[in-house]
Motif scaffolding. Structure first.
Motif, PDB file in Angstrom:
ATOM      1  N   GLY A  94      14.523   1.841  -1.266  1.00 51.65           N
ATOM      2  CA  GLY A  94      13.591   2.908  -0.924  1.00 51.65           C
ATOM      3  C   GLY A  94      13.694   3.307   0.530  1.00 51.65           C
ATOM      4  N   ALA A  95      13.838   2.312   1.416  1.00 52.92           N
ATOM      5  CA  ALA A  95      13.987   2.598   2.839  1.00 52.92           C
ATOM      6  C   ALA A  95      15.263   3.383   3.108  1.00 52.92           C
ATOM      7  N   ALA A  96      16.341   3.001   2.443  1.00 51.54           N
ATOM      8  CA  ALA A  96      17.602   3.737   2.597  1.00 51.54           C
ATOM      9  C   ALA A  96      17.475   5.162   2.078  1.00 51.54           C
ATOM     10  N   GLY A 124       4.465  -6.083  10.680  1.00 49.57           N
ATOM     11  CA  GLY A 124       3.048  -6.055  11.001  1.00 49.57           C
ATOM     12  C   GLY A 124       2.193  -5.441   9.915  1.00 49.57           C
ATOM     13  N   SER A 125       2.658  -4.353   9.318  1.00 50.90           N
ATOM     14  CA  SER A 125       1.815  -3.644   8.355  1.00 50.90           C
ATOM     15  C   SER A 125       1.607  -4.419   7.063  1.00 50.90           C
ATOM     16  N   HIS A 126       2.413  -5.439   6.824  1.00 49.96           N
ATOM     17  CA  HIS A 126       2.255  -6.276   5.637  1.00 49.96           C
ATOM     18  C   HIS A 126       1.401  -7.516   5.903  1.00 49.96           C
ATOM     19  N   SER A 127       1.098  -7.778   7.170  1.00 50.63           N
ATOM     20  CA  SER A 127       0.552  -9.083   7.538  1.00 50.63           C
ATOM     21  C   SER A 127      -0.902  -9.288   7.138  1.00 50.63           C
ATOM     22  N   ILE A 128      -1.675  -8.215   6.935  1.00 51.91           N
ATOM     23  CA  ILE A 128      -3.092  -8.395   6.623  1.00 51.91           C
ATOM     24  C   ILE A 128      -3.383  -8.275   5.127  1.00 51.91           C
ATOM     25  N   GLU A 129      -2.342  -8.087   4.316  1.00 52.27           N
ATOM     26  CA  GLU A 129      -2.470  -8.064   2.855  1.00 52.27           C
ATOM     27  C   GLU A 129      -3.447  -6.985   2.357  1.00 52.27           C
ATOM     28  N   LEU A 130      -3.412  -5.821   3.003  1.00 50.61           N
ATOM     29  CA  LEU A 130      -4.227  -4.694   2.551  1.00 50.61           C
ATOM     30  C   LEU A 130      -3.382  -3.476   2.215  1.00 50.61           C
ATOM     31  N   ASP A 131      -2.076  -3.673   2.130  1.00 51.98           N
ATOM     32  CA  ASP A 131      -1.166  -2.558   1.905  1.00 51.98           C
ATOM     33  C   ASP A 131      -1.078  -2.204   0.424  1.00 51.98           C
ATOM     34  N   ASP A 132      -0.568  -1.010   0.156  1.00 49.61           N
ATOM     35  CA  ASP A 132      -0.540  -0.452  -1.200  1.00 49.61           C
ATOM     36  C   ASP A 132       0.310  -1.283  -2.156  1.00 49.61           C
ATOM     37  N   VAL A 133       0.059  -1.113  -3.450  1.00 49.83           N
ATOM     38  CA  VAL A 133       0.804  -1.822  -4.494  1.00 49.83           C
ATOM     39  C   VAL A 133       1.005  -0.897  -5.693  1.00 49.83           C
ATOM     40  N   HIS A 134       2.239  -0.863  -6.194  1.00 48.32           N
ATOM     41  CA  HIS A 134       2.533  -0.190  -7.460  1.00 48.32           C
ATOM     42  C   HIS A 134       2.630  -1.283  -8.513  1.00 48.32           C
ATOM     43  N   MET A 135       1.680  -1.296  -9.436  1.00 47.92           N
ATOM     44  CA  MET A 135       1.559  -2.430 -10.351  1.00 47.92           C
ATOM     45  C   MET A 135       2.730  -2.574 -11.323  1.00 47.92           C
ATOM     46  N   PRO A 136       3.231  -1.488 -11.958  1.00 47.29           N
ATOM     47  CA  PRO A 136       4.323  -1.678 -12.924  1.00 47.29           C
ATOM     48  C   PRO A 136       5.599  -2.246 -12.310  1.00 47.29           C
ATOM     49  N   SER A 137       5.854  -1.955 -11.027  1.00 51.48           N
ATOM     50  CA  SER A 137       7.061  -2.473 -10.382  1.00 51.48           C
ATOM     51  C   SER A 137       6.780  -3.734  -9.564  1.00 51.48           C
ATOM     52  N   ILE A 138       5.514  -4.037  -9.314  1.00 46.59           N
ATOM     53  CA  ILE A 138       5.055  -5.195  -8.537  1.00 46.59           C
ATOM     54  C   ILE A 138       5.635  -5.137  -7.122  1.00 46.59           C
ATOM     55  N   HIS A 145       5.048  -3.612  -2.957  1.00 44.68           N
ATOM     56  CA  HIS A 145       4.332  -2.951  -1.865  1.00 44.68           C
ATOM     57  C   HIS A 145       5.278  -1.895  -1.294  1.00 44.68           C
ATOM     58  N   GLY A 146       5.162  -0.678  -1.782  1.00 43.18           N
ATOM     59  CA  GLY A 146       6.128   0.350  -1.405  1.00 43.18           C
ATOM     60  C   GLY A 146       5.974   0.853   0.010  1.00 43.18           C
ATOM     61  N   GLY A 147       4.733   1.006   0.472  1.00 45.58           N
ATOM     62  CA  GLY A 147       4.514   1.575   1.786  1.00 45.58           C
ATOM     63  C   GLY A 147       5.131   0.762   2.901  1.00 45.58           C
ATOM     64  N   VAL A 148       4.898  -0.543   2.908  1.00 45.03           N
ATOM     65  CA  VAL A 148       5.357  -1.367   4.028  1.00 45.03           C
ATOM     66  C   VAL A 148       6.865  -1.566   4.040  1.00 45.03           C
ATOM     67  N   SER A 149       7.510  -1.410   2.911  1.00 44.24           N
ATOM     68  CA  SER A 149       8.960  -1.591   2.869  1.00 44.24           C
ATOM     69  C   SER A 149       9.719  -0.304   3.171  1.00 44.24           C
ATOM     70  N   MET A 150       9.037   0.848   3.053  1.00 44.76           N
ATOM     71  CA  MET A 150       9.741   2.121   3.190  1.00 44.76           C
ATOM     72  C   MET A 150       9.182   3.032   4.282  1.00 44.76           C
ATOM     73  N   ILE A 151       7.863   3.110   4.438  1.00 44.87           N
ATOM     74  CA  ILE A 151       7.294   4.039   5.415  1.00 44.87           C
ATOM     75  C   ILE A 151       7.710   3.706   6.848  1.00 44.87           C
ATOM     76  N   PRO A 152       7.779   2.430   7.255  1.00 47.53           N
ATOM     77  CA  PRO A 152       8.240   2.178   8.629  1.00 47.53           C
ATOM     78  C   PRO A 152       9.631   2.748   8.891  1.00 47.53           C
ATOM     79  N   ALA A 153      10.508   2.689   7.900  1.00 47.78           N
ATOM     80  CA  ALA A 153      11.841   3.276   8.055  1.00 47.78           C
ATOM     81  C   ALA A 153      11.754   4.792   8.156  1.00 47.78           C
ATOM     82  N   ALA A 154      10.972   5.403   7.266  1.00 46.82           N
ATOM     83  CA  ALA A 154      10.840   6.863   7.267  1.00 46.82           C
ATOM     84  C   ALA A 154      10.253   7.352   8.584  1.00 46.82           C
ATOM     85  N   LEU A 155       9.184   6.715   9.046  1.00 46.99           N
ATOM     86  CA  LEU A 155       8.548   7.168  10.283  1.00 46.99           C
ATOM     87  C   LEU A 155       9.471   6.978  11.482  1.00 46.99           C
ATOM     88  N   ALA A 156      10.155   5.848  11.551  1.00 42.83           N
ATOM     89  CA  ALA A 156      11.032   5.580  12.696  1.00 42.83           C
ATOM     90  C   ALA A 156      12.151   6.612  12.791  1.00 42.83           C
TER      91      ALA A 156
END
Length: 462
Positions: A161-163, A86-100, A102-113
């Motif tokens: 990152g999630a791991a 869900g958090s990736h679906s509206i295309e407003l999530d963070d981006v780290h440009m050198p690595s290309i 979206h770090g937040g949506v791939s890792m924060i849901p795991a961390a929070l859960a």
């Protein structure tokens, strides 16, 4: 000879300690979490967010972590999955440009859960966020250029990152963390074919990255071994999925420079490849009072990867329009805003936008390609019917650390997203609470507004 990168990253993950983190690193992690929460609150009420939540609810799993779609609870694994989608679906999530990535949506849901399952405090969650962002962005940056040509790095690298975040919260030792990374690497996936028509598959990448990261760490906690050289091994992640690698980017200043401080934030609800072009189009349109009838031709120059991603003169859906530079530039010039409401079927079918799209040309600039992804240069050249030639060019989009916007503007973005599913007062209260993340004693009690709200997404983009 390759460095023992897996072990070095595992040692770093186990060493992250809130007490020794610089204040600017803590602040960066807190703000990244706030930005993600806004994206999750709104994004989990879209049709893909709701679909992911329905799958999670059907498992009838133990109530450990919050589903942002409706505030109900499910297992940490399924919450990571649904909230990641869900958090990736509206295309407003963070981006780290050198690595290309979206770090937040791939890792924060795991961390929070996992944090909610274990009922930890805010400081421990921050440790996990710092570890997760670091591993995601370091590994991604080390292989960015060749890996991104073939794989959606948010799904592949994001699994590591999630791991990492889950391992830190579970208190795994260095050996167990190596196992977690090893099993994360064998689950890393994310293919580009979805981009052809804009399939929902894209959000599956961060969803599975988050879920698989939790699974990898959970298995390691129970003695399930994994490849302790998964990153650098002769048949490991780098050797299999990249043509070249910069090991210094991965482990060179590990523990001395924290990658969360390099996070970039989106202002426009569309693919990051387009943001420099959108920024420049809006600026030129505002400065010169442009209207569609005054435009003879627009030329957009991009790097080759951005052309491959964005050159779509006839997007078949409102979601696919987020990846059409022709639609994005035309809509930005006319409406001067590219938020959630910019992506509707009505906007896509608008005759004025469609006519202007036919006057937009897209081309590669080879120098831009050589500089990518260190720079995301784009140029917009507008020729008007009265003979004026206007041009705008920049190397990085607004919201990147090198081209920052104010924290107030980004906080307002988050409040606006939260207000899609709750009233303004509740959105304000939630942002203030999240800003005090280090003081929260039990992260499971952090989102009462989400738990109390079952409203659908208000924006027409839903």
């Amino acid at each position: 000879m390759n460095p023992p990168a897996t072990r070095q990253l595992a040692d770093f993950i186990t060493s992250v300690n809130y007490a020794t983190l610089p204040a600017e690193v803590v602040n960066a992690a807190v703000f990244a979490f706030i930005d993600w929460a806004g994206c999750a609150a709104a994004g989990c009420r879209t049709h893909v967010g709701e679909a992911a939540a329905k799958v999670a609810r059907a498992e009838h799993a133990t109530a450990e972590a919050t589903l942002f779609a409706d505030g109900s609870r499910t297992s940490a694994h399924w919450a990571a999955f649904a909230n990641g989608a869900g958090s990736h679906s509206i295309e407003l999530d963070d981006v780290h440009m050198p690595s290309i990535i979206h770090g937040g949506v791939s890792m924060i849901p795991a961390a929070l859960a996992v944090a909610q399952k274990l009922r930890v405090d805010g400081k421990r969650l921050i440790e996990a966020l710092v570890a997760g962002f670091d591993i995601t962005y370091r590994l991604g940056e080390g292989i960015a250029k060749s890996h991104y040509e073939r794989y959606h790095s948010t799904g592949t690298v994001g699994t590591f990152g999630a791991a990492a975040a889950a391992s830190r919260l579970m208190g795994l030792n260095a050996e167990q963390t190596c196992w977690a990374l090893g099993n994360a690497g064998s689950q890393a996936a994310g293919l580009w074919q979805y981009l052809k028509v804009g399939d929902d598959t894209k959000v599956l990448h961060p969803a599975k990255a988050s879920m698989n990261g939790v699974l990898a760490a959970s298995l390691a906690a129970h003695g399930f071994t994994g490849s302790v050289d998964i990153i650098e091994g002769e048949r490991g992640f780098v050797a299999t999925m990249a043509d070249n690698v910069d090991w210094d980017a991965i482990v060179g200043d590990l523990g001395r420079r924290y990658k969360v401080t390099e996070n970039g934030y989106k202002i426009h609800a569309c693919c990051r490849h387009s943001h420099v072009s959108v920024d420049q189009t809006i600026r030129l349109s505002e400065e010169h009072a442009l209207t569609a009838d005054k435009i003879k031709r627009i030329r957009v120059k991009l790097n080759a990867n951005s052309v491959k991603t964005l050159d779509d003169p006839n997007p078949p859906s409102a979601y696919k329009a987020k990846f059409s530079i022709q639609f994005l530039v035309a809509s930005a010039l006319i409406h001067r805003h590219m938020g959630l409401t910019a992506f509707t079927d009505a906007r896509l079918k608008d005759a004025t936008i469609r006519s202007l799209m036919q006057r937009i040309e897209v081309a590669e600039d080879r120098q831009f390609t050589r500089d990518f992804p260190q720079q995301w240069t784009a140029e917009v050249a507008i020729e008007t019917t009265d003979g004026r030639n206007l041009a705008g060019r920049a190397d990085m989009p607004e919201g990147d650390p090198s081209n920052p916007v104010s924290q107030r503007r980004l906080e307002e973005k988050c409040k606006g997203l939260l207000a899609q599913v709750m009233n303004d007062e509740s959105a304000e209260q939630l942002v203030r609470r999240l800003a005090k993340l280090p003081e929260i004693a039990d992260v499971r009690e952090m989102f009462p507004e989400i738990s109390a709200s079952g409203a659908p997404l208000r924006a027409a983009a839903a």
